[in-house]
Structures are given as C-alpha cells and as structure tokens.
Design a protein around this motif. Structure first.
Motif, PDB file in Angstrom:
ATOM      1  N   VAL A  11      -8.000  -5.743   7.213  1.00  0.00           N
ATOM      2  CA  VAL A  11      -7.073  -4.668   7.548  1.00  0.00           C
ATOM      3  C   VAL A  11      -7.866  -3.402   7.838  1.00  0.00           C
ATOM      4  O   VAL A  11      -8.784  -3.042   7.095  1.00  0.00           O
ATOM      5  CB  VAL A  11      -6.076  -4.430   6.402  1.00  0.00           C
ATOM      6  N   ARG A  39      -1.899   0.860   9.575  1.00  0.00           N
ATOM      7  CA  ARG A  39      -2.705  -0.284   9.147  1.00  0.00           C
ATOM      8  C   ARG A  39      -2.538  -1.422  10.161  1.00  0.00           C
ATOM      9  O   ARG A  39      -1.418  -1.784  10.516  1.00  0.00           O
ATOM     10  CB  ARG A  39      -2.282  -0.751   7.753  1.00  0.00           C
ATOM     11  N   THR A  94      -4.540  -5.302  11.674  1.00  0.00           N
ATOM     12  CA  THR A  94      -5.557  -6.322  11.442  1.00  0.00           C
ATOM     13  C   THR A  94      -5.616  -7.304  12.606  1.00  0.00           C
ATOM     14  O   THR A  94      -4.579  -7.757  13.104  1.00  0.00           O
ATOM     15  CB  THR A  94      -5.296  -7.079  10.121  1.00  0.00           C
ATOM     16  N   LEU A 135      -0.958  -8.029   2.096  1.00  0.00           N
ATOM     17  CA  LEU A 135      -0.319  -8.289   3.378  1.00  0.00           C
ATOM     18  C   LEU A 135       0.681  -9.441   3.250  1.00  0.00           C
ATOM     19  O   LEU A 135       0.398 -10.450   2.595  1.00  0.00           O
ATOM     20  CB  LEU A 135      -1.398  -8.619   4.407  1.00  0.00           C
TER      21      LEU A 135
END
Length: 622
Positions: free
Chosen positions: A119, A135, A137, A94
């Motif tokens: 994630v 994706r 988070t 990330l």
C-alpha cells in the motif's frame, strides 16, 4: 469542426478507468459502502491541508499549485462514520473481499498479479481526503484487451480508496461528504495504444463490460469514471479527468485533438510575431467612472483593476479552441484558480459596460501597440496579483506550444484547466498497512456478460434483446435465482427489466424495491396467486410501501386471485354487453372483447385463462 487525419497528427491516447466495488465494507475500515444524503449528516469537522515532500525531498508540482489556494475543507460525518475516515485512527488491514474482486478483474484482463502488494500513499491536497493522501496499491500488470482496431495493452491494475464526495463550495473553501470516502475502487490504466476516438470508446466499453461481469461493482452515476490521456505528435500529454458517460469519450478525444491543433496554430503565430509577456500594472484610474458593473463593483469594494500586456497576442486571445471556449477562456480558467471571477481582454472589448474610450485609455496606460492584447482582472488586490501572475505564466507557455496539464471534462465534451500533471514525487509508502500476497490460483474467473447473454438465449429461450438487457442489468443474479426456483424465465426477465423500467419512467420509486420483494412477487405469480397482468400494480404498491410483504401488497392492490366461476361470470357479462358485435363479426370480435374482459377483471386473472373462457363464450354465441 474539421475532420482530422488522426494517424497523420500522431494521435496517442490511453485510458484510466476508476470503478467502485460493491463490497460489504470499506477498504481500510468496517464501515458500510452505502451512499448517504448530505442532510443525513450529524457532525462536521474541518481541515487545512498542505503539501509534504517525498522520500527524495521533492515537492509535487500539482500539490504545490493546489496549496497556493488557501481553503478550508469541511467534512460531513454520519452515524456510520468512523475514526479511520476522520483520519483520527490508523487504518485496518486491506479488505480481503475487495482484493478478491480485484483479482477476478485481473484475470478477466489477462494480467499478471504482483508477488506482493504494498500500500502506498498518494499525496492529494485538494480536500478530497481528510488525511491529505489517498491509499493505493498495485495488484497486477501487463494485460491486454481486444478492439476492432487492434489490441490495447493494460499496464496496471490498482486497488485504492475512493475519495470523499464534493458537496458544494463554501465561502471559506469546499464542503465534502465522508460517506463515499474509503469505498474500494479499482483503477485500470491502459497503455498509450489508442489511435482514434472510436477506439478509445470501444476500449472503455470493453473494460466496462469486463468489470460488470464480476457482479461486484457498483452501478449508477458517479460509480465509474474515465480519465482520458490524449496527445498529438507536436502537442503534449493532457489528462482529462472525470468523464462519466461512455458515449462522451470519443467526443472528448476529438475536441482535445482540436484544442491542441488550435494551440499549435496560436504558437506558430506568436513565434512569427516574436510575442512576449509584459508586467502587470494597476490601471484602476482608467475605470474610475466606468459603467461596467463588474469593474465598478470591485473598485467600490476596495479592489483594484490590474492589466497585463501580451505583446503580439492581438486577435489570438479570442481564437476558438473548442466550441464556445477560446484561448481567453483558458487564461480565465487559470485566473479563477486564485479566486478571480474571470478576465476581460481586448479581443472581446468594448463590451460588458467597458467603452471604446476606456479601451483606448487602457492601451495607452500599458503601452500596448496594434498587435498587442491586454488582459484585465478586477478584484481584491491580492487576488488580482495572483490571477495575473497565473495568466502571465499561461501566456508564456502558449509561445512554447501545448502545456502538459490535467483538465476537467465538462458535460458538452469540452474541458477546462484543473492543475499541472502530477509526478512521482507525490507517492510514498504507507507504513500503517502491511503488504499482502495475492494468490491467482484462488481466483474463480466469472462468466463474461457477452457469454451470459448467449447462455440466456440458448438455455432460457429469451430473445437476443431481452437476454442482453438481463445479462447487462443490475439484477442478473436475482434473475438466475428466480429461474432456479422455478419462475418462468421470460416472466422474470420482463419483470426485472421492462416492468421496472416502465415504472421508473412513471416516477414510481423502484429504488425502494429489494431483491426479496421481487422474488416473493415472482413466486406468487408462478404459484398462481397473482396474475402476471397485475405485476406492475403490485410493484407500485410495494415501492410506495416497502414495509409490506409481496402478499400484503397484492391484497392492498385489490388483486387477490379470483376463482374460475368469477372469471367466467365477468367474461359472460362482457359477451352479453357486446352481443350485437359478436352476431355481426363472430370470432373477429375477439381482440376488442379480450381487452374489455381483462379490464373488467383488473389483473386478477391470468390472460391465458381469460382468453380460453372468452373463446368458449363467443363460440356459443356464434
């Protein structure tokens, strides 16, 4: 539209704000975040997506409905597109830069960072992601903002990858562009604390100001989107997606409240009539000789005409829910999800080439009584079956009240059906990206734009309006750098805001101007190498010829500075040409002659210098 007592109705609303971050790379790969035009693409790939079960073995309702529409997804790739974007390679770690900006946003929203950010994969099979999931988070929770109607909680802040950009529908499905896919995006979700349309708009404006205060968010159409969750006491939670204009939010909420109020009125009428939904029937023979071009076209192409009797629905299918959108429009939205062009219904017939006699025959064919309505779909046999099944399901839901669902915001503030509300079954862990541990102690909290506006007034002497324009504009960082280099603050502010805006309105391609262009130009003015009156002309040249330097653009525009002697000569010529006016008016002729003198010098000399010389020459005459 009637004015509603929102407190009495029990209005509850919340916001989900999605904002692209302006970072040097995408969230899970090293590709740039600049947008591209579809015609720049140089390769294409296709995908067919289907839903998968969560860790608990459950299928998400929204994904399941999406999968019932058989579509091919085509993606446009560019010279910057990588294997991660194509879902042919695992994602990299990330982006730390994106996480740092997200932590700044968390601080501005007074939120608490999570100890460890994991994630997750969020199932998305509408084609907007090549992998079939997005994706995301969770970075922070439990924040709050203030509004004039009270505080609004901020429940969560997520960092996620932006979806692909929809380009157009194709014969087989949908075409997407991969340039947008993977751009870092923050999602901010408020609590259900908003109780009026005005508060919804104020909350969105406040969050937007906080986001822009970082100086690290993208600007322009499509870079920020607001989803609005709305419900009333007897209605249901409805998520309205894709609101792109802040000034639309209050109207979106008002119209959704109206829609739910009208749906509840329909529910009450249906219950009084003991309404029910019949079974679909083939009524093609009723329209064998029809003058309706839509129906005749479907039949001539090997299609059929299907009809569905709605017991007790007469007069209610045509009931208006929002401006120019009726309950029949909602039924049509569901039918369109399965390929139908739309529906006909007896509340609007005879019309569209369908005669009164055909309506009577139709009613007889499906055994419809006076209180019943009939819905028609004319298309390929499979499309007719799926569409009428969807219409029947929506009609049954009408007897229950307002369905929970996701809707699409339209330009006029109305909405249309998209899909059921998604559930938790579409989330599961991302195993290819390790978790990260955010550190709030490393966060430098940026200055708010409201604070910046006040500072510009106090420190630089800018007027309130101009100070706000610069602070809220895209180039406040350049403004501060220019002032640091000695450029006059008012000159810098007017150039970056007023002058560029005027040029844009005149269709000058100001998007070609870089910060370097603008800084060079401002320094030329500050150094006395260009009169400030020539700034607009030079910027026009630079915008059309971005490969030039600012100095070269000055030459190209013919605005190289002139000496004192040339200025005086030009002014003397103007004075002599208007000797009679000066003899008659004296210094009263100054204003008119000043404009003429500046025109004669064509921006080559500073207005202050020209003014001084002109006053001297008029006084000599007087």
């Amino acid at each position: 539209m009637s004015a509603y007592d929102y407190e009495d109705l029990g209005l509850v609303a919340g916001l989900e704000i999605h904002q692209q971050l302006d970072t040097s790379r995408k969230l899970f790969c090293e590709c740039p975040t600049e947008r591209r035009e579809p015609e720049e693409s140089h390769r294409r790939l296709t995908r067919y997506l289907h839903p998968t079960k969560s860790e608990l073995g459950e299928l998400d309702d929204a994904a399941l409905e999406e999968s019932r529409v058989d579509r091919e997804f085509e993606y446009l790739g560019f010279d910057t597109t990588c294997l991660v974007e194509e879902d042919d390679e695992p994602p990299s770690r990330l982006s730390r830069e994106a996480l740092d900006v997200t932590m700044q946003i968390a601080a501005l929203l007074d939120m608490e960072a999570v100890d460890q950010a994991h994630v997750m994969r969020k199932l998305v099979i509408d084609g907007s992601n090549t992998s079939g999931f997005q994706r995301t988070t969770l970075v922070a929770q439990a924040g709050e903002i203030s509004t004039t109607e009270g505080p609004v909680s901020v429940e969560d802040l997520l960092l996620e990858e932006e979806s692909a950009q929809r380009v157009e529908a194709t014969e087989k499905g949908v075409r997407w562009s991969l340039d947008r896919l993977g751009i870092p995006l923050v999602e901010i979700g408020t609590g259900p604390d908003i109780s009026s349309p005005e508060q919804a708009r104020e909350a969105a404006e406040t969050i937007g100001m906080l986001l822009r205060s970082t100086g690290k968010v993208k600007r322009g159409l499509g870079t920020i989107r607001q989803d609005v969750n709305v419900s009333i006491a007897d209605g249901a939670r409805v998520e309205i997606k894709g609101v792109q204009a802040l000034d639309q939010i209050d109207e979106i909420v008002r119209l959704e409240v109206r829609r739910q109020v009208e749906l509840l009125a329909i529910r009450d009428s249906l219950r009084e009539r003991d309404a029910a939904v019949g079974e679909p029937r083939d009524v093609s023979d009723v329209f064998e000789d029809t003058d309706s071009s839509v129906i005749a076209g479907a039949l001539s192409s090997g299609g059929t005409v299907g009809a569905l009797r709605l017991d007790g629905f007469d007069g209610l299918v045509g009931h208006e829910l929002q401006p120019d959108r009726r309950f029949g429009t909602e039924l049509s939205d569901h039918a369109k999800r399965h390929g139908a062009g739309g529906v006909f219904h007896t509340d609007e017939l005879p019309a569209y080439g369908v005669t009164e006699a055909e309506v009577e025959s139709l009613r007889e064919a499906v055994d419809a009584g006076p209180e019943d309505a009939v819905v028609l779909v004319a298309d390929a046999p499979e499309t007719v079956d799926l569409s009428l099944e969807a219409v029947a399901e929506r009609a049954r839901t009408a007897v229950e009240g307002v369905p929970e669902e996701t809707r699409d915001a339209l330009e006029d503030g109305t909405t249309r059906y998209l899909r059921p509300l998604p559930g938790a079954a579409r989330m599961y862990p991302e195993t290819d990206v390790p978790p990260v541990e955010p550190d709030p102690s490393e966060v430098e909290v940026p200055e708010l734009l409201t604070e910046k506006t006040e500072r510009y007034q106090e420190a630089y002497g800018l007027g309130a309006g101009l100070a706000e324009q610069v602070a809220y504009g895209r180039r406040f960082t350049l403004f501060e750098a220019a002032v640091e280099e000695g450029v006059d603050p008012t000159l810098a502010a007017n150039t970056l805001e007023s002058t560029l805006t005027e040029l844009r309105r005149d269709d000058v391609p100001v998007e070609n101007l870089t910060d370097d262009h603008l800084m060079e130009l401002l320094l030329l003015v500050e150094g006395g190498d260009l009169a400030k009156e020539g700034v607009g002309d030079v910027l026009s040249v630079l915008a059309e010829n971005p490969d030039l330097s600012a100095e070269e653009a000055v030459e190209e525009a013919g605005l190289a500075g002139v000496g004192d002697e040339e200025v005086r000569a030009a002014v003397v010529e103007v004075v002599e040409r208007n000797a009679d006016q000066i003899d008659e008016q004296g210094m009263g002729a100054f204003s008119a002659l000043m404009g003429e003198a500046m025109g004669a010098l064509r921006g080559k000399a500073d207005g202050g210098q020209v003014s001084d010389v002109l006053r001297e020459e008029i006084q000599k005459r007087a």
